[in-house]
Motif scaffolding. Structure first.
Motif, PDB file in Angstrom:
ATOM      1  N   PRO A 152      -4.295   0.036  29.596  1.00 32.64           N
ATOM      2  CA  PRO A 152      -3.799   1.368  29.236  1.00 32.64           C
ATOM      3  C   PRO A 152      -2.298   1.477  29.496  1.00 32.64           C
ATOM      4  CG  PRO A 152      -5.830   1.530  30.508  1.00 32.64           C
ATOM      5  CD  PRO A 152      -5.410   0.084  30.542  1.00 32.64           C
ATOM      6  N   GLY A 153      -1.596   2.061  28.557  1.00 34.00           N
ATOM      7  CA  GLY A 153      -0.150   2.220  28.688  1.00 34.00           C
ATOM      8  C   GLY A 153       0.649   1.069  28.104  1.00 34.00           C
ATOM      9  N   ASP A 154      -0.003  -0.057  27.807  1.00 33.87           N
ATOM     10  CA  ASP A 154       0.675  -1.200  27.194  1.00 33.87           C
ATOM     11  C   ASP A 154       0.380  -1.165  25.704  1.00 33.87           C
ATOM     12  OD1 ASP A 154       1.704  -3.584  26.290  1.00 33.87           O
ATOM     13  OD2 ASP A 154       0.618  -4.856  27.707  1.00 33.87           O
ATOM     14  N   GLY A 155       1.328  -0.705  24.923  1.00 31.73           N
ATOM     15  CA  GLY A 155       1.131  -0.598  23.484  1.00 31.73           C
ATOM     16  C   GLY A 155       1.348  -1.893  22.729  1.00 31.73           C
ATOM     17  N   GLY A 156       1.817  -2.921  23.437  1.00 33.83           N
ATOM     18  CA  GLY A 156       2.018  -4.214  22.798  1.00 33.83           C
ATOM     19  C   GLY A 156       3.123  -4.218  21.756  1.00 33.83           C
ATOM     20  N   GLU A 157       4.141  -3.389  21.960  1.00 37.58           N
ATOM     21  CA  GLU A 157       5.224  -3.284  20.980  1.00 37.58           C
ATOM     22  C   GLU A 157       5.974  -4.594  20.768  1.00 37.58           C
ATOM     23  OE1 GLU A 157       4.897  -1.180  23.598  1.00 37.58           O
ATOM     24  OE2 GLU A 157       4.281   0.676  22.614  1.00 37.58           O
TER      25      GLU A 157
END
Length: 136
Positions: free
Chosen positions: A111-116
């Motif tokens: 959660p919180g890691d959008g993998g941008e």
């Protein structure tokens, strides 16, 4: 990008290119070969290990190799796939593999890691000498 993860697999599927004037307009099949190249600026945990030691889990990347009854593309009739329909060219399939693979990888992140920072390149062979590549 300091890390590049690569994997290859095959799946067998049938399709018709609707409206094609020639043999591809008839029902036929391919053993598709897929190469995925996923790059990342950092390492992450996965569903199977909670330390930051992976770009992504190979299991997540190889989802399309699964039988169609398990959510993959193996032994599928691609024209019946809700995300492909009548547009089953190598170009459309490669773009779908890209979109769905990135969605699954990002869904597996903490959660919180959008993998941008994740970048994916898909190479799809319909035949041993005909390949399409897709990336953003």
């Amino acid at each position: 990008m300091p890390w590049k993860l690569q994997t290859e697999f095959t799946f067998d599927s049938a399709h018709i290119i609707t409206g094609y004037d020639g043999p591809c307009g008839r029902l036929h099949g391919h053993t598709y070969r897929v190469r995925l190249e996923l790059t990342s600026e950092r390492l992450r945990p996965s569903a199977h290990v909670q330390r930051d030691i992976m770009v992504a889990d190979f299991k997540t990347l190889k989802w399309a190799k699964k039988d169609v009854a398990q959510g993959g593309l193996d032994h599928a009739y691609l024209n019946e796939h809700p995300d492909l329909g009548d547009d089953t060219t190598a170009e459309v399939i490669a773009a779908y593999l890209h979109r769905e693979t990135l969605r699954r990888v990002r869904e597996s992140l903490s959660p919180g890691d959008g993998g941008e920072d994740l970048r994916l390149k898909v190479s799809l062979w319909e035949t041993p000498d005909s390949c399409c590549e897709y990336w953003e």
